[in-house]
Enzyme design. Sequence first.
Site, PDB file in Angstrom:
ATOM      1  N   HIS A  74      49.139   6.404  22.393  1.00  0.00           N
ATOM      2  CA  HIS A  74      48.794   7.569  23.227  1.00  0.00           C
ATOM      3  C   HIS A  74      47.387   7.491  23.804  1.00  0.00           C
ATOM      4  O   HIS A  74      47.103   8.125  24.806  1.00  0.00           O
ATOM      5  CB  HIS A  74      49.011   8.878  22.459  1.00  0.00           C
ATOM      6  CG  HIS A  74      48.307   8.943  21.157  1.00  0.00           C
ATOM      7  ND1 HIS A  74      48.629   8.125  20.091  1.00  0.00           N
ATOM      8  CD2 HIS A  74      47.276   9.703  20.738  1.00  0.00           C
ATOM      9  CE1 HIS A  74      47.832   8.403  19.073  1.00  0.00           C
ATOM     10  NE2 HIS A  74      47.003   9.350  19.440  1.00  0.00           N
TER      11      HIS A  74
ATOM     12  N   TYR B 176      15.006   2.543   5.846  1.00  0.00           N
ATOM     13  CA  TYR B 176      16.266   1.803   5.659  1.00  0.00           C
ATOM     14  C   TYR B 176      16.890   2.158   4.312  1.00  0.00           C
ATOM     15  O   TYR B 176      18.066   2.480   4.224  1.00  0.00           O
ATOM     16  CB  TYR B 176      15.999   0.295   5.733  1.00  0.00           C
ATOM     17  CG  TYR B 176      17.249  -0.547   5.621  1.00  0.00           C
ATOM     18  CD1 TYR B 176      17.912  -0.983   6.777  1.00  0.00           C
ATOM     19  CD2 TYR B 176      17.783  -0.886   4.391  1.00  0.00           C
ATOM     20  CE1 TYR B 176      19.066  -1.729   6.685  1.00  0.00           C
ATOM     21  CE2 TYR B 176      18.943  -1.629   4.295  1.00  0.00           C
ATOM     22  CZ  TYR B 176      19.583  -2.066   5.443  1.00  0.00           C
ATOM     23  OH  TYR B 176      20.717  -2.803   5.354  1.00  0.00           O
TER      24      TYR B 176
ATOM     25  N   LYS C  43      33.876  17.553  12.548  1.00  0.00           N
ATOM     26  CA  LYS C  43      34.570  18.838  12.657  1.00  0.00           C
ATOM     27  C   LYS C  43      33.751  19.878  11.900  1.00  0.00           C
ATOM     28  O   LYS C  43      32.830  20.442  12.459  1.00  0.00           O
ATOM     29  CB  LYS C  43      36.000  18.714  12.101  1.00  0.00           C
ATOM     30  CG  LYS C  43      36.945  17.966  13.024  1.00  0.00           C
ATOM     31  CD  LYS C  43      36.870  16.478  12.865  1.00  0.00           C
ATOM     32  CE  LYS C  43      37.918  15.762  13.666  1.00  0.00           C
ATOM     33  NZ  LYS C  43      38.417  14.559  13.019  1.00  0.00           N
TER      34      LYS C  43
ATOM     35  N   ALA D 233      38.655  16.971   6.700  1.00  0.00           N
ATOM     36  CA  ALA D 233      37.911  17.187   7.951  1.00  0.00           C
ATOM     37  C   ALA D 233      37.677  18.679   8.226  1.00  0.00           C
ATOM     38  O   ALA D 233      36.640  19.056   8.750  1.00  0.00           O
ATOM     39  CB  ALA D 233      38.660  16.541   9.119  1.00  0.00           C
TER      40      ALA D 233
ATOM     41  N   ASP E 225      42.012  14.536   2.802  1.00  0.00           N
ATOM     42  CA  ASP E 225      41.438  14.260   4.113  1.00  0.00           C
ATOM     43  C   ASP E 225      40.878  15.615   4.534  1.00  0.00           C
ATOM     44  O   ASP E 225      41.604  16.486   5.006  1.00  0.00           O
ATOM     45  CB  ASP E 225      42.503  13.747   5.080  1.00  0.00           C
ATOM     46  CG  ASP E 225      41.930  13.482   6.462  1.00  0.00           C
ATOM     47  OD1 ASP E 225      40.785  13.908   6.725  1.00  0.00           O
ATOM     48  OD2 ASP E 225      42.632  12.872   7.299  1.00  0.00           O
TER      49      ASP E 225
ATOM     50  N   PHE F 281      47.000  11.986   9.859  1.00  0.00           N
ATOM     51  CA  PHE F 281      46.440  12.088  11.212  1.00  0.00           C
ATOM     52  C   PHE F 281      46.550  10.709  11.881  1.00  0.00           C
ATOM     53  O   PHE F 281      46.750   9.707  11.195  1.00  0.00           O
ATOM     54  CB  PHE F 281      44.986  12.546  11.079  1.00  0.00           C
ATOM     55  CG  PHE F 281      44.239  12.618  12.365  1.00  0.00           C
ATOM     56  CD1 PHE F 281      44.590  13.545  13.329  1.00  0.00           C
ATOM     57  CD2 PHE F 281      43.179  11.758  12.629  1.00  0.00           C
ATOM     58  CE1 PHE F 281      43.901  13.606  14.524  1.00  0.00           C
ATOM     59  CE2 PHE F 281      42.487  11.824  13.814  1.00  0.00           C
ATOM     60  CZ  PHE F 281      42.848  12.750  14.765  1.00  0.00           C
ATOM     61  N   ASP F 282      46.436  10.623  13.204  1.00  0.00           N
ATOM     62  CA  ASP F 282      46.747   9.352  13.883  1.00  0.00           C
ATOM     63  C   ASP F 282      45.890   8.159  13.418  1.00  0.00           C
ATOM     64  O   ASP F 282      46.418   7.109  13.080  1.00  0.00           O
ATOM     65  CB  ASP F 282      46.767   9.484  15.415  1.00  0.00           C
ATOM     66  CG  ASP F 282      45.485  10.030  16.020  1.00  0.00           C
ATOM     67  OD1 ASP F 282      44.480  10.202  15.293  1.00  0.00           O
ATOM     68  OD2 ASP F 282      45.474  10.292  17.244  1.00  0.00           O
TER      69      ASP F 282
HETATM   70  C1  PLP Z   1      39.267  13.613  13.154  1.00  0.00           C
HETATM   71  C2  PLP Z   1      40.091  13.341  11.988  1.00  0.00           C
HETATM   72  C3  PLP Z   1      40.032  12.094  11.339  1.00  0.00           C
HETATM   73  C4  PLP Z   1      39.193  10.946  11.852  1.00  0.00           C
HETATM   74  O1  PLP Z   1      37.852  11.282  11.921  1.00  0.00           O
HETATM   75  P1  PLP Z   1      36.877  10.654  13.030  1.00  0.00           P
HETATM   76  O2  PLP Z   1      35.546  11.174  12.649  1.00  0.00           O
HETATM   77  O3  PLP Z   1      37.358  11.126  14.356  1.00  0.00           O
HETATM   78  O4  PLP Z   1      36.964   9.164  12.915  1.00  0.00           O
HETATM   79  C5  PLP Z   1      40.808  11.933  10.216  1.00  0.00           C
HETATM   80  N1  PLP Z   1      41.603  12.904   9.757  1.00  0.00           N
HETATM   81  C6  PLP Z   1      41.696  14.105  10.357  1.00  0.00           C
HETATM   82  C7  PLP Z   1      42.589  15.158   9.801  1.00  0.00           C
HETATM   83  C8  PLP Z   1      40.952  14.359  11.491  1.00  0.00           C
HETATM   84  O5  PLP Z   1      41.065  15.538  12.113  1.00  0.00           O
END
Ligand code: PLP
Length: 457
Positions: free
Chosen positions: A448, A70, A256, A215, A213, A122-123
Amino acid sequence: MRTFPPYRAQVVAEIPITTREQRERALAEAGYNAFNLPADQVTIDLLTDSGTGAVSTRQEAAAAAADRSYAGSASFFRFREILAELTHYPHILPVHQGRAAERVLFSTVLAPGKISVSNTHFDTTRANVELTGAEARDLPCAEFADLDSLEPFKGNIDLPSLEALLTGPEAGRVGQVLITITNNGGGGQPVSMANLAAAAKLARAHGVPVFLDAARFAENAWLVVQREPGYAGKTPREVAEEAFQLVDGCVASLKKDGISPMGAFIGLTDPELAQRCEGNLIATEGFRTYGGLGAHDLDRVAQGLREVLDPNYLAARAGEAARLARLANDAGVDIVQPAGIHALYLNAGRLLPHLPASRFPGHSLACELYLEGGIRCVELGSLYLGTLDENRELVTPAPFELVRVALPRRVYSQGHYDYVAEVLADIAKNPERVPGYRIVDAPDFLRHFNLRMAPAA
Ligand SMILES: *Cc1c(COP(=O)(O)O)cnc(C)c1O
């Protein structure tokens, strides 16, 4: 340079093969929304590159040896070490996925009345900004507006607009600058190091924190090496390290470029901010040494991060995307140029001129790819970004009608992409046969994901 994928399949999974009738039934039952389709009705799944990559034997070996303690798990220290070496951030907080990182950071940094400014949110990122009561404002660079131009860094933030915001009447409201690399909501286009450095400098000069961000930090780094003057001799790892150090921290989904089914992290330089985020993390995600992840996820990610910056891997992946882009163009389907890495963005508005924005050409093309070939992908156009009236009719269309064809990491091979191109070519032969769609039901928030649609009469 000759490239080929630096891995081979060791375990494989069967692909569902369906008939046209089965697909028609499945899509109707799904309310013509790809997010509602059961995956066993999908032949080639290009809905997302998130959490869909194939893991390596080394990742699975690391996961099997994970330490499930833990507190103070050895898996966490391995996870933290690799991320600290990459980012040079003293504070690394694990979270279960990117949106959890967004929620924890934004609810600490933002508040009602604040503005989060980005090249493009991003969304889920936009949703998490709005959940704090703040406003998410996108300032993509002017070059992005021309889908066909070959400008190398169409993911950049518009620096003159950023400066105007930071020096104008709303300056006091700006709570953060967030640069998305690569720009997923903006055609998967990369951000240059020059643009990132200039945006960070502007933000600092006005006392505003600036975050990545991140990813797709490795894919952005690869495109910088390929396209930005002065970076040709660097390794993707050197570029990625430099990018992280230009800013005050990051949120990053590791589904990603962590090449893992689950995982994300928050990286921060500011100890006080890190401490506040950690309190939120412990209350809502998990203890600071696992943050909502299983120990196996921590080790899978740590190994995935070792693999993702391999130039042979990145070259092969970029080559795969470029090849599919060529095949699409040969079939008469334009894409957002130049091709990025994680996805191709098909210009459905141009392919289907008989459909007005109110009949959602991007959605129509996405549905047709499924009906014709069992290929699943997603619209990025007026259905996603347009404004609707109370009768769910489109009032303001999006600037573009695109379909995002995402490429999972290490999953599909040339044979699969040749098939995708053949299906596209068949659709492009008689585009006027593709019907439009209307909205039957649309929730207000993140619509969406939950829309229900029907073919328009
Ligand atoms: C996928 C993504 C997110 C969110 O990440 P999750 O792991 O799906 O919650 C945020 N910003 C960008 C640019 C992304 O491609």
